[in-house]
Scaffold this active site. Structure first.
Site, PDB file in Angstrom:
ATOM      1  N   GLY A 136      -4.654  -5.286   6.383  1.00  0.00           N
ATOM      2  CA  GLY A 136      -5.799  -4.695   7.186  1.00  0.00           C
ATOM      3  C   GLY A 136      -5.681  -3.182   7.308  1.00  0.00           C
ATOM      4  CB  SER A 137      -6.927  -0.647   9.560  1.00  0.00           C
ATOM      5  OG  SER A 137      -8.335  -0.968   9.791  1.00  0.00           O
ATOM      6  CB  THR A 138      -1.080  -1.117   8.508  1.00  0.00           C
ATOM      7  OG1 THR A 138      -0.886  -2.397   7.835  1.00  0.00           O
ATOM      8  CG2 THR A 138      -1.255  -1.615  10.053  1.00  0.00           C
TER       9      THR A 138
END
Length: 484
Positions: free
Chosen positions: A216-218
């Site tokens: 995801g956004s990591t």
């Protein structure tokens, strides 16, 4: 000698010659094959014929042994806080073999390693019982407890590294199991209970090393690094050229942002703070597939890691259409990462762009505690320049001070972080994974970088977020390392 006797003598001579050939073939050609044959019970008996060496954490053994009765196995392995340490130790079972450190360092722990030849010889001459060597780990007991307790009854994993050396400080995976319950020769029921068919949560699985999740956004940290390293962004506080929504080439489906955040032409700092899909999706396509792959691989993607236990390779596709590059650049499509991998990303950023090789064995000790082998920290790669790493640090610290990572704040400590809520299931029909990656910074550099992932399918969908579920766990691990 008459003819019949001569024939008998020749025949007997040939039989003796054939026997000698066969004996030598078995001893010198088939020896290794027979020694390692899974049906060779003597091999298993030999493994447990003497006390097995210990796995050491903070100067204390987390393993032990006990004598058995009514069995041809003399000793059985025991574990202290087995569930907490299982992802590190693995198990040493009289029936089911060995895994993790128990497996990788098996010959040293049993005393069969060539490096212990002198010790074996001394034991033989003095009549002392033979013993295995000890494996001294890099693990931090307080950090491990914080990670394990933080995960609690949730399914997930935590990895903490020392960015300066690559030493693994914590490696937790839940749900877990107690290796003591399957260490003996009559533990079939306990083994069956752990079978994935009977327990779909698969507690023997090491989620920290062996499961790859959509990050995801990591993953936007990797995309930001690629944009900085390839000159797509030269000032993190200048506006980017980022439409909202963004429609990548090759598709008519727009890439949109979550909620009501405003991301059009956002600066890189603001885009990371708000986790703008449109900004990072476009930056990924601007950088291009080739350079995105190169940057991801500098962080360790697309390659197995050995710590020395094997960690599965994290994935960033090397062949994609432009729209899939955009999806991958925000941690979706086929992008997948182990918790170890995302801890490596945070570690490299915290260490001013230098990624150190992760490792969990500090040294190997002989039974008399003399050092046989000492691990020397090793640089793996340089994903970022110091200038760009420090720019990313500044951005990650903004995420914690005024963005989605506020739950990781530690008074008096510089903390950088990035949240992630990764889609899961067909058409995102399952509860997403909650991620948080972070580091804590002191005057002497960063002593700890952490990655946390939580699979919590039982929670309400709206309650799942990296900042809400994963950040508090990362905070407690960082505090444990810092002595807070």
């Amino acid at each position: 000698m008459n003819k019949p006797l001569r024939r008998v003598a020749i025949f007997c001579g040939l039989l003796v010659l054939a026997l000698l050939v066969r004996v030598n073939y078995v001893q010198f050609v088939q020896a290794d094959q027979l020694n390692n044959d899974k049906h060779n019970r003597r091999l298993a008996i030999n493994q447990f014929a003497q006390p097995r060496g210990d796995i050491i954490v903070d100067g204390k053994a987390v393993t032990g042994h006990t004598e058995t009765t009514g069995s041809d196995f003399k000793y059985k392995r025991t574990y202290t806080d087995g569930k907490m340490w299982a992802p590190v130790t693995g198990y040493a079972s009289q029936v089911y073999g060995t895994t993790m450190l128990e497996g990788v360092e098996d010959s040293f722990l049993t005393g069969d390693d060539d490096r212990l030849f002198f010790n074996r010889t001394i034991d033989l001459l003095t009549g002392k019982q033979r013993q295995g060597g000890n494996v001294v780990t890099t693990l931090n007991a307080k950090a491990q407890k914080a990670a394990y307790d933080g995960l609690g009854d949730k399914k997930g994993a935590v990895v903490a590294l020392d960015p300066r050396t690559g030493a693994i400080l914590a490696m937790a995976s839940t749900p877990s199991y107690d290796p003591s319950t399957i260490a003996g020769s009559n533990d079939g029921d306990a083994w069956a209970a752990l079978d994935k068919k009977n327990d779909p949560d698969d507690p023997t699985q090491n989620r920290a090393l062996r499961i790859t999740y959509p990050p995801g956004s990591t993953f936007k940290l990797v995309t930001a690094a690629a944009a900085l390293e390839n000159g797509q962004v030269t000032d993190i506080d200048d506006p980017t050229t980022s439409p909202d929504p963004y429609i990548p080439e090759g598709t008519t489906k727009p890439l949109v942002n979550e909620g009501s955040i405003k991301c059009k032409n956002a600066t890189l700092r603001e885009a990371l703070r708000q986790s703008c899909n449109t900004v990072f999706g476009k930056l990924g396509t601007d950088v291009g597939l080739k350079d995105m792959v190169a940057e991801a691989e500098k962080f360790g993607f697309n390659k197995e890691q050995f710590v020395p236990v094997r960690a599965n390779a994290s994935n960033f596709d090397t062949e994609m259409s432009t729209d899939h590059v955009a999806q991958s650049s925000i941690g979706q499509f086929d992008t997948a990462a182990t918790p170890l991998q995302m801890a490596m990303v945070a570690s490299a950023i915290a260490n001013n762009g230098v990624l150190m090789q992760p490792y969990e064995v500090d040294k190997l000790e002989a039974p008399n505690t003399s050092t046989v082998s000492q691990t020397t920290p090793k640089q793996l790669s340089t994903p970022l320049s110091p200038k760009n790493a420090q720019a990313l640090q500044s951005m990650m610290e903004t995420v914690v001070t005024s963005g989605t990572g506020k739950n990781a704040k530690i008074p008096g400590v510089r903390v950088g972080g990035k949240t992630g809520t990764a889609q899961h299931g067909v058409n995102n029909d399952k509860a997403p994974y909650a991620w948080f990656v972070s580091y804590a910074m002191t005057d002497h550099g960063s002593p700890v970088a952490v990655a946390v992932v939580v699979e919590d399918g039982a929670a309400n969908r709206d309650d799942i977020s990296g900042g809400g579920l994963a950040a508090p766990i990362a905070k407690s691990v960082m505090e444990a390392v810092l002595g807070k």
